[in-house]
Design an enzyme around this catalytic site. Structure first.
Site, mmCIF file in Angstrom:
data_model
loop_
_atom_site.group_PDB
_atom_site.id
_atom_site.type_symbol
_atom_site.label_atom_id
_atom_site.label_comp_id
_atom_site.label_asym_id
_atom_site.label_seq_id
_atom_site.Cartn_x
_atom_site.Cartn_y
_atom_site.Cartn_z
ATOM 1 N N TYR A 49 8.763 -6.483 -11.942
ATOM 2 C CA TYR A 49 7.985 -5.492 -12.498
ATOM 3 C C TYR A 49 6.582 -5.514 -12.373
ATOM 4 O O TYR A 49 6.090 -6.179 -11.351
ATOM 5 C CB TYR A 49 8.558 -5.428 -14.161
ATOM 6 C CG TYR A 49 8.435 -4.228 -14.960
ATOM 7 C CD1 TYR A 49 8.533 -3.033 -14.596
ATOM 8 C CD2 TYR A 49 7.761 -4.526 -16.414
ATOM 9 C CE1 TYR A 49 8.485 -1.890 -15.377
ATOM 10 C CE2 TYR A 49 7.347 -3.322 -16.952
ATOM 11 C CZ TYR A 49 7.929 -2.091 -16.568
ATOM 12 O OH TYR A 49 7.649 -1.002 -17.333
ATOM 13 N N ASP A 68 9.832 8.496 -19.659
ATOM 14 C CA ASP A 68 9.206 7.190 -20.038
ATOM 15 C C ASP A 68 7.593 6.791 -20.254
ATOM 16 O O ASP A 68 6.921 6.214 -21.331
ATOM 17 C CB ASP A 68 9.559 6.121 -18.879
ATOM 18 C CG ASP A 68 9.260 4.681 -19.469
ATOM 19 O OD1 ASP A 68 9.722 4.499 -20.651
ATOM 20 O OD2 ASP A 68 9.276 3.805 -18.683
ATOM 21 N N ASN A 122 3.645 -2.971 -23.306
ATOM 22 C CA ASN A 122 4.374 -1.869 -21.868
ATOM 23 C C ASN A 122 5.692 -1.217 -22.428
ATOM 24 O O ASN A 122 6.605 -2.025 -23.282
ATOM 25 C CB ASN A 122 4.784 -3.125 -20.986
ATOM 26 C CG ASN A 122 5.325 -2.395 -19.517
ATOM 27 O OD1 ASN A 122 6.299 -1.924 -19.328
ATOM 28 N ND2 ASN A 122 4.334 -2.368 -18.545
HETATM 29 N N1 LIG Z 1 1.491 0.115 -20.454
HETATM 30 C C1 LIG Z 1 2.506 1.197 -20.141
HETATM 31 O O1 LIG Z 1 3.638 1.041 -20.729
HETATM 32 C C2 LIG Z 1 1.959 2.177 -19.424
HETATM 33 C C3 LIG Z 1 0.930 2.311 -18.792
HETATM 34 N N2 LIG Z 1 0.709 3.390 -17.894
HETATM 35 C C4 LIG Z 1 -0.402 3.230 -17.059
HETATM 36 O O2 LIG Z 1 -1.357 4.500 -17.736
HETATM 37 C C5 LIG Z 1 -2.256 4.884 -16.394
HETATM 38 C C6 LIG Z 1 -2.179 6.244 -16.720
HETATM 39 O O3 LIG Z 1 -0.945 6.815 -16.637
HETATM 40 P P1 LIG Z 1 -0.633 8.458 -16.924
HETATM 41 O O4 LIG Z 1 -1.046 8.878 -18.158
HETATM 42 O O5 LIG Z 1 0.500 8.811 -16.498
HETATM 43 O O6 LIG Z 1 -1.638 9.187 -15.854
HETATM 44 P P2 LIG Z 1 -2.279 10.558 -16.056
HETATM 45 O O7 LIG Z 1 -2.875 10.931 -14.501
HETATM 46 O O8 LIG Z 1 -1.298 11.566 -16.538
HETATM 47 O O9 LIG Z 1 -3.653 10.374 -16.614
HETATM 48 C C7 LIG Z 1 -4.908 9.666 -16.402
HETATM 49 C C8 LIG Z 1 -6.125 10.177 -17.209
HETATM 50 O O10 LIG Z 1 -7.141 9.672 -17.244
HETATM 51 C C9 LIG Z 1 -8.200 10.400 -17.348
HETATM 52 N N3 LIG Z 1 -9.331 9.766 -16.496
HETATM 53 C C10 LIG Z 1 -9.306 9.520 -15.332
HETATM 54 N N4 LIG Z 1 -10.642 8.978 -14.913
HETATM 55 C C11 LIG Z 1 -11.169 8.889 -15.987
HETATM 56 C C12 LIG Z 1 -12.697 8.668 -16.697
HETATM 57 N N5 LIG Z 1 -13.544 8.080 -15.559
HETATM 58 N N6 LIG Z 1 -12.934 8.821 -17.862
HETATM 59 C C13 LIG Z 1 -11.964 9.327 -18.725
HETATM 60 N N7 LIG Z 1 -10.781 9.541 -18.368
HETATM 61 C C14 LIG Z 1 -10.392 9.334 -17.124
HETATM 62 C C15 LIG Z 1 -7.689 11.564 -16.429
HETATM 63 O O11 LIG Z 1 -8.551 12.609 -16.609
HETATM 64 P P3 LIG Z 1 -8.153 14.020 -16.384
HETATM 65 O O12 LIG Z 1 -6.884 14.710 -17.275
HETATM 66 O O13 LIG Z 1 -9.228 14.985 -16.213
HETATM 67 O O14 LIG Z 1 -7.667 13.868 -14.966
HETATM 68 C C16 LIG Z 1 -6.307 11.512 -17.342
HETATM 69 O O15 LIG Z 1 -6.406 12.549 -18.505
HETATM 70 C C17 LIG Z 1 -1.371 4.554 -15.366
HETATM 71 O O16 LIG Z 1 -2.325 3.315 -14.775
HETATM 72 C C18 LIG Z 1 -0.359 3.886 -15.718
HETATM 73 O O17 LIG Z 1 0.267 2.843 -15.127
HETATM 74 C C19 LIG Z 1 1.615 4.528 -18.042
HETATM 75 C C20 LIG Z 1 2.779 4.491 -18.826
HETATM 76 C C21 LIG Z 1 3.116 3.410 -19.250
HETATM 77 C C1 LIG Z 2 4.665 0.819 -17.087
HETATM 78 C C2 LIG Z 2 4.801 2.303 -16.671
HETATM 79 O O1 LIG Z 2 5.889 3.179 -16.814
HETATM 80 C C3 LIG Z 2 3.642 2.868 -15.781
HETATM 81 O O2 LIG Z 2 2.850 2.048 -15.680
HETATM 82 O O3 LIG Z 2 3.956 3.826 -15.366
HETATM 83 MG MG LIG Z 3 5.777 4.686 -15.692
#
Ligand SMILES: NC(=O)C1=CN([C@@H]2O[C@H](COP(=O)(O)OP(=O)(O)OC[C@H]3O[C@@H](n4cnc5c(N)ncnc54)[C@H](OP(=O)(O)O)[C@@H]3O)[C@@H](O)[C@H]2O)C=CC1
Ligand SMILES: CC(=O)C(=O)O
Ligand SMILES: [Mg+2]
Length: 592
Positions: free
Chosen positions: A140, A306, A492
């Site tokens: 993972y 998810d 996570n």
């Molecule tokens: N720990 C966990 O279980 C999980 C972790 N994640 C992680 O979270 C991260 C994001 O995923 P996700 O939400 O799907 O991605 P998205 O692309 O949907 O969201 C990313 C966000 O970050 C914003 N962003 C980018 N650059 C900046 C900046 N400089 N300052 C402020 N905001 C910024 C974007 O802005 P804008 O909307 O303006 O483009 C957007 O709103 C990934 O790394 C993913 O791996 C995701 C799911 C689960």
């Molecule tokens: C953990 C997960 O689902 C992600 O980073 O997208």
């Molecule tokens: Mg994911």
């Protein structure tokens, strides 16, 4: 009764095998669809044969390698095909561990584990289940991220179903090519937002494969019930398009009608082939599709996203545990998010739902505790005209604010939540600033893999003089601080989706609703022990994940029954023991 219990313990066929599957008139089981076939309807001819000899050694579901007893070797024509020794499964496990630990490189460990899965499925799961903390980073995040980036290069054997635009009009037939007909969970991606690594096209397949391995190891679902799928609509990743080893369609991503109709065909085919109760987990779609697809299919299918919903529940669970440590309430905090995409918006909404219930206030009111910053600055009312729908709820009245550091200064948050995929977003200055006005800042750096984390565990602790309650999406090594060792927690969604899936399945749920995620979050928080809290941990150890998943499954199933969404009747009286009894055991079965 005894034989039923025996089945439930996993000594015999698993209870989930007995799912009625497709039935035709009169309740006759038609698991494989042959009886319902007409002259027009195409079916896949298939045969179940008894494997023996080399074929048995090559079948990962039944192969035991050196674990075959001498009697089994005689009965199954294996004499001479194996070296003469017999190893117990435990000794085989030790051998595998010793071998894995000798590899200097994480990707090598990933490849070795995938090869083990291809060779001897039960041994693979035994290693994973017995050494979950150690193995999780390889199957993972973070290693799966690197594996996806190099998938074309490390590709050995296909795993899961590859559905590309070439399969348009034929997806039902493609599903029927899959060797298992009793599928209960599908994890599907289109590869456009793989962790924080962006568009990896078909190479995103590593994610459904990895997540489903966790469904089995962490949630106890039998491997044969799980189907990994990648939808290949092309990629906009120029490096991949120019890579001669790229294994997907070399074209730009399909959008609009071309994209939607392929997804629609897939979703219809899934329901047609596996019925109403197959769970579809959307994973790592880019946000312009993720929110749309969830809204579109959540009323007709058993689906969840998810990244939006699973992540939300894991964070809420951690926050509940964190405020138990600080002796405050969720509603006492001021939340500031870096990132307002899938993960950020999902988390914000579940926190607001929780506050609304906890404090008996309107959802609108509860949302006001939460501030979000995207790539263009703080979400606030002057931006309403140009914001995506899912951001508008958090665009409160406030003067404009250009970026995250400025928002920290103005809003004085007590909780930082990072979902930007931007390393360093929680800088030294920001962590020091937050620590200057909060005794125990809660810092969640959720972005994956490790290279994208908003800060490291060491930074979070160092710049807050060890006062931060910290967790990250990918694991960090323990940190020494003031003579104490702190083992950082992992926020996570792997804590949530396996139990969520198991809960849906044991209840025979037909839809997923947000309230089920609220229950999952609370059940997770309940599993944080007093000792964990005393050590500043807001998540329980992954070592106990099967117990955690069973508790989550029971809570989710109970909610599904309460909401009238469960079809497995009568309701098991003790959902927790029922969930535990359904779990897959990787121990070898004795052969005749
Ligand atoms: N720990 C966990 O279980 C999980 C972790 N994640 C992680 O979270 C991260 C994001 O995923 P996700 O939400 O799907 O991605 P998205 O692309 O949907 O969201 C990313 C966000 O970050 C914003 N962003 C980018 N650059 C900046 C900046 N400089 N300052 C402020 N905001 C910024 C974007 O802005 P804008 O909307 O303006 O483009 C957007 O709103 C990934 O790394 C993913 O791996 C995701 C799911 C689960
Ligand atoms: C953990 C997960 O689902 C992600 O980073 O997208
Ligand atoms: Mg994911």
């Amino acid at each position: 009764m005894e034989s039923q219990l025996k089945d439930m313990r996993g000594d015999g066929p698993n209870v989930l095998d007995k799912d009625p599957g497709a039935t035709i008139a009169g309740g006759v089981h038609d698991t494989y669809g042959e009886d319902a076939a007409t002259v027009e309807r195409i079916v896949t001819p298939w045969a179940r044969t008894v494997a023996s000899g080399v074929e048995l050694l090559r079948d990962p579901r039944y192969n035991k390698g050196l674990g075959f007893t001498l009697a089994e070797r005689d009965h199954h024509y294996l004499r001479g095909l194996l070296p003469p020794v017999h190893f117990s499964q435990e000794l085989q496990e030790e051998r595998i561990l010793e071998d894995l630990r000798s590899y200097p490189d994480q990707l090598q460990k990933y490849v070795a584990l995938m090869e083990l899965q291809e060779r001897n499925e039960r041994l693979f799961y035994k290693v994973l289940i017995d050494h979950v903390e150690e193995m999780l980073p390889f199957v993972y995040t973070p290693t799966v991220g690197e594996a996806c980036q190099k998938y074309g290069l490390i590709y050995r054997r296909p795993r899961g179903l590859y559905i590309s635009l070439n399969e348009k009009g034929k997806i039902l037939d493609v599903l029927r090519n899959w060797p298992e007909h009793n599928v209960h969970v599908i994890v599907v991606t289109d590869g456009e937002r793989i962790l924080g690594l962006g568009d990896l096209g078909i190479q995103g397949m590593g994610i459904p494969v990895g997540k489903l391995a966790l469904y089995t190891a962490l949630g106890g679902l039998r491997p044969s019930l799980c189907l990994p799928v990648v939808i290949d609509v092309g990629t906009n990743n120029k490096d991949l398009l120019n890579d001669r080893f790229y294994i997907g369609l070399k074209r730009e991503r399909a959008t609009g009608e071309e994209y939607d109709s392929l997804i629609d065909e897939f979703m219809s085919a899934v329901k047609q082939e596996y019925g109403e109760r197959v769970l579809v987990q959307f994973e790592d779609f880019a946000n312009q599709n993720a929110f749309r697809l969830l809204a579109k299919y959540s009323t007709t299918h058993l689906v969840f996203n998810d990244d939006i919903q699973g992540t939300a529940a894991v964070v809420l669970g951690g926050l509940i545990a964190a405020v138990n440590i600080t002796g405050t309430k969720i509603s006492d905090q001021t939340y500031l998010f870096a990132g307002a995409g899938e993960a950020g918006s999902g988390i914000a909404e579940i926190i607001a739902m929780h506050i609304s219930k906890e404090s008996n206030v309107e959802l609108e009111e509860a949302r006001k505790k939460i501030w979000m910053v995207d790539s263009k600055g703080l979400l606030e009312s002057s931006r309403l005209g140009s914001l995506q729908e899912y951001k508008k709820r958090y665009a409160h009245e406030h003067e404009s604010c250009p970026d995250f550091p400025a928002a920290v200064k103005q809003l004085k948050p007590t909780v930082l939540i990072g979902t930007t995929s931007k390393k360093g977003m929680f800088s030294k200055e920001i962590l020091e600033e937050v620590a200057s006005f909060t005794e125990r800042p809660i810092v969640l750096a959720l972005s994956n893999p490790t290279s994208k984390s908003e800060c490291t565990a060491e930074e979070a602790l160092k710049y807050t003089q060890g006062r931060a309650l910290f967790a990250s999406g990918s694991p960090f090594s323990p940190v020494e601080m003031n003579g104490k060792t702190f083992t950082p927690g992992q926020a996570n969604n792997a804590y949530i989706f396996p139990g969520m899936g198991l809960g849906c399945i044991i209840a025979g749920a037909i839809r997923v609703q947000d309230e089920m995620f609220l229950e999952a979050a609370r059940a997770l928080a309940h599993q944080v022990s007093k000792e964990d809290s005393e050590r500043g941990l807001i998540y329980p150890s992954f070592t106990h994940i099967r117990k955690i998943s069973a508790h989550i499954a029971a809570a989710v199933a109970a909610k599904a029954y309460e909401l009238g969404l469960a079809t497995r009747i009568p309701r098991p009286t003790d959902l927790l023991s029922y969930a535990q009894s359904c779990m897959y055991s990787p121990s070898y079965r004795k052969y005749r």
